[in-house]
Design a protein around this motif. Structure first.
Motif, PDB file in Angstrom:
ATOM      1  N   THR A   1      -3.912  -4.526  -2.766  1.00 56.87           N
ATOM      2  CA  THR A   1      -2.638  -4.296  -2.093  1.00 56.87           C
ATOM      3  C   THR A   1      -2.516  -5.277  -0.935  1.00 56.87           C
ATOM      4  O   THR A   1      -3.479  -5.962  -0.563  1.00 56.87           O
ATOM      5  CB  THR A   1      -2.547  -2.860  -1.554  1.00 56.87           C
ATOM      6  OG1 THR A   1      -3.496  -2.703  -0.475  1.00 56.87           O
ATOM      7  CG2 THR A   1      -2.835  -1.842  -2.639  1.00 56.87           C
TER       8      THR A   1
ATOM      9  N   ALA B   1      -2.967   2.362   4.622  1.00 54.31           N
ATOM     10  CA  ALA B   1      -2.512   1.110   5.226  1.00 54.31           C
ATOM     11  C   ALA B   1      -2.886   1.057   6.702  1.00 54.31           C
ATOM     12  O   ALA B   1      -3.306   0.013   7.216  1.00 54.31           O
ATOM     13  CB  ALA B   1      -1.004   0.967   5.049  1.00 54.31           C
TER      14      ALA B   1
ATOM     15  N   GLU C   1       0.857  -1.187   0.000  1.00 59.54           N
ATOM     16  CA  GLU C   1       0.000   0.000   0.000  1.00 59.54           C
ATOM     17  C   GLU C   1       0.893   1.237   0.000  1.00 59.54           C
ATOM     18  O   GLU C   1       1.757   1.402   0.858  1.00 59.54           O
ATOM     19  CB  GLU C   1      -0.890   0.000   1.240  1.00 59.54           C
ATOM     20  CG  GLU C   1      -1.954   1.060   1.241  1.00 59.54           C
ATOM     21  CD  GLU C   1      -3.081   0.747   0.270  1.00 59.54           C
ATOM     22  OE1 GLU C   1      -3.271   1.568  -0.656  1.00 59.54           O
ATOM     23  OE2 GLU C   1      -3.744  -0.283   0.424  1.00 59.54           O
TER      24      GLU C   1
END
Length: 718
Positions: A443, A297, A291
């Protein structure tokens, strides 16, 4: 003079150890082992052939046959792979009862005499655990070094009060040579270290499996060695864990690490442990990228975000708010809101959404059929008419649709209102931050949510398979009823034996084994009886949820070093693990560095303590050459010189900047980013511009981890 068939092949500088008085008893015992191995391998081969040829029906018998085939095949492969070097060493009890030889596997001759004692058995524990402070009933211990099937060195230790071994003092050592052997040349695979496990490591390996055991230790303390050998030990010693093939999952930090340790468990005779990284737990994992946005994240890494998946699925499990009138050939029927609600409440807790769909549909048909039972229509005809009713099926499908887990998670990043509904604690700014143009551009931070959605939804084909299986079974019963009816009608015997075919038992036997092909099981879906997590300091709360759902028993071995957490680790292990849902937490610390020379640790320690003053920097017991420094222009010449002077061993260049192709093409030289070096070890490590690794805790940790991968020589070029 050493016999021609002796396994001892000691070099000239160890001639004193080759004296007959020192090795004669071992040679005699190895003769017995050799003959028993040959006969055992032959017997195992015959048993394996017979087991594979055994004809069994489906069900438990087939499962038991497959388990036996795997057991025999695994043991045979281990015997064929090692031969005499199954033996690690021997222990000499102080009571004079005779030596006990310790092996990778247990081995008994045809007369029942124990030739090798499995290293995992309680009787073998002193081989690893005895110290001069606690001899554990031993007078002496001998460890062998095997090279291509021959003993090329051995080390004796004496625990007797007078300082002598049971037979002679000629082979006694201060263990300096044994310690030096820990620094022998590395290869692309983790070397065999079972014979060198130390007492502190063995105590952790043999700890009970209940609850959560945290193994905390700095670089070189053998955390990974402990983790792998503990997995093999628990399968052997804990019936709850060992009774099922594949009941243990070992989770490593990245694929190069798994490649490096891939041979360890098979070398211990255990091939049933599943190994994976977190990326492997979800089909999309191997294609994901990190990410880019740290705040995104952070938001995705929480356990709360994983819990939002439940709300996301519940949105698609709401019964219709209105009644429905449907026509049948016999009467018009009403499906009330109460009927919908009763049917939708049918699935039990934990039933995956897609798999529960069939239950809900069948429950709805049951409700409607029972209400109109006794009406003026043929038996079963009403249910068939309801099952085929287009409007009823369409209304149901809209209220409880089949769902794909990727669509559920993708819609969270595509539809702001849906995300706000499922995660009401997020601010509007955070909801907007999580939106993206391509919702399926997965991701690493998405993986816990994809995993949770996949588990919560189940297989979208399972509902269809159940319906097809039910149809197959109904068709089979109808055909059997017609056949049985014809046979009974044609039976003109006195006893009318064909009427027995109407019995339930006989109908069951005649029913056959017709099955709709099922999906291949997901070997990493669990449940597992025990999970071992290496480099666990890096896991986010959301990633922990991926593992907790796979281990209902909450039996974990957690291996890591808080000082090697790239994003910091402010809590204690107990605080972190209790917060994510683990309990009964015990902590074992490893403080001796067996791998990294003191010279390397003297350079690496200040690097990490500058960022983390309380870092657990272990004390080294080995010495090596001094750390070398130079410029990046020297990289090629340094590597060439090392390769020329060292015909064996491995080197690694750890860098965040581009490395010349001439370097990447060199034999026995790897080039890795700092985060991919974690858990690995190399004879030579070259840090290229370490200041480019970054600032703050992440940069300090990356430099510290990279430096401590060296088992002999560290070179810093900047």
């Amino acid at each position: 003079m050493t016999p021609a068939n002796s396994p001892f092949n000691l070099p000239e500088n160890l001639a004193a150890k080759a004296r007959h008085a020192l090795i004669a008893a071992d040679e005699q015992h190895f003769d017995l082992i050799a003959s028993t191995l040959a006969s055992t391998a032959s017997q195992l081969g015959e048993q394996l052939v017979a087991a594979r040829r055994e004809h069994v029906r489906l069900g438990q018998a087939a499962v038991e046959r497959d388990v036996e085939v795997r057991r025999l095949a695994t043991r045979l492969r281990t015997l064929e792979r090692f031969g005499l070097d199954l033996c690690l060493g021997r222990i000499d009890p102080a009571d004079g009862s005779g030596p006990l030889y310790i092996g990778r596997l247990g081995l008994t001759d045809s007369e029942g005499n124990r030739l090798l004692t499995d290293w995992r058995s309680p009787a073998a524990e002193p081989f690893f655990g005895a110290t001069h402070a606690n001899a554990m009933g031993l007078a002496g211990r001998r460890r062998y070094r095997w090279t291509r099937g021959n003993i090329t060195d051995y080390w004796d230790e004496a625990f007797a009060l007078d300082g002598t071994a049971p037979d002679s003092t000629a082979a006694l050592e201060d263990l300096s040579a044994f310690i030096a052997s820990l620094g022998s040349a590395r290869s692309d695979s983790m070397r065999d270290v079972l014979g060198t496990i130390a007492a502190d490591q063995d105590a952790v390996i043999r700890a009970p499996a209940r609850g959560t055991l945290v193994v905390d230790g700095g670089p070189g303390t053998g955390k990974t060695v402990v983790a792998l050998h503990r997995a093999a030990y628990l399968i052997y010693s804990d019936p709850r864990i060992g009774r099922h093939q594949g009941s243990v999952l070992f989770v490593g930090p990245h694929q190069p690490f798994l490649n490096y340790v891939a041979d360890v468990l098979p070398s211990l005779g255990e091939e049933g442990v599943r190994t994976a990284t977190l990326r492997h737990l979800v089909p999309e994992g191997t294609e994901t990228l990190p990410e880019r946005e740290p705040n995104v994240a952070r938001l995705k890494s929480t356990a709360a975000m994983v819990s939002a998946i439940e709300s996301a699925v519940r949105f698609y499990e709401q019964p219709p708010a209105g009644a429905l009138s449907i026509e049948t050939p016999w009467a018009d029927l009403q499906v009330s809101t109460g009927d919908w609600a009763e049917a939708f409440a049918t699935p039990g807790p934990g039933t995956p959404h897609n798999e529960a769909r069939t239950e809900v549909w069948e429950a709805l048909l049951d409700i409607l059929e029972e209400r109109h039972n006794g009406g003026d229509f043929p038996e079963g005809a009403l249910r068939q008419a309801l099952a085929r009713h287009g409007e009823l099926a369409a209304t149901f499908s809209q209220a409880w649709p089949l769902l794909q887990y990727t669509d559920i998670v993708g819609d969270l990043w595509r539809v702001p209102a849906y995300l706000r509904l499922c995660a009401p604690w997020l601010s509007r700014a955070e909801v907007e931050l999580l939106q993206r143009e391509d919702p399926s551009a997965w991701t690493v931070a998405d993986l816990p949510l994809l995993g949770a959605a996949r588990l919560r939804l189940g297989d979208p084909e399972e509902s269809r398979r159940k319906l097809r299986q039910a149809a197959v079974e109904r068709s089979g019963r109808e055909l059997m009823d017609r056949v049985v009816g014809d046979l009974i009608a044609a039976d003109d015997s006195e006893l009318l034996v064909m009427t027995m075919l109407r019995g339930d038992d006989m109908r069951e036997r005649l029913g056959g084994q017709d099955q709709v092909p099922g999906a291949e099981p997901d070997a990493l879906a669990g449940p597992f009886e025990h999970i071992v997590v290496d480099e666990a300091q890096e896991l986010t709360d959301a990633q922990w949820q991926m593992l907790l759902t796979r281990c209902p028993s909450r039996s974990f071995t957690v291996v890591g070093d808080r000082a090697q957490a790239r994003h910091g680790f402010a809590e204690s292990w107990e605080e972190r693990l209790a917060r994510v849902g683990l309990g009964s937490i015990s902590l074992a610390r490893l403080g001796v560095n067996y791998r990294t020379p003191a010279e390397v640790m003297d350079a690496a320690g200040p690097v990490i303590r500058a960022a983390l003053p309380d870092a657990n920097v272990p004390a080294s017991i080995r010495s090596g050459p001094p750390v070398l420094y130079g410029s990046t222009a020297e990289l090629g010449s340094r590597l060439e010189a090392w390769l020329g002077a060292n015909p064996a061993g491995t080197a690694c260049v750890i860098a965040t900047i581009p490395v010349a192709s001439a370097v990447t093409a060199m034999p026995r030289v790897s080039v890795l980013a700092p985060e991919l070096a974690k858990g690995l070890e190399f004879d030579l490590v070259v840090l290229l511009e370490p200041e480019s690794f970054g600032a703050g805790i992440t940069g300090a940790v990356d430099r510290y981890v990279a430096m401590t991968r060296a088992t002999t020589q560290l070179v810093v070029l900047g």
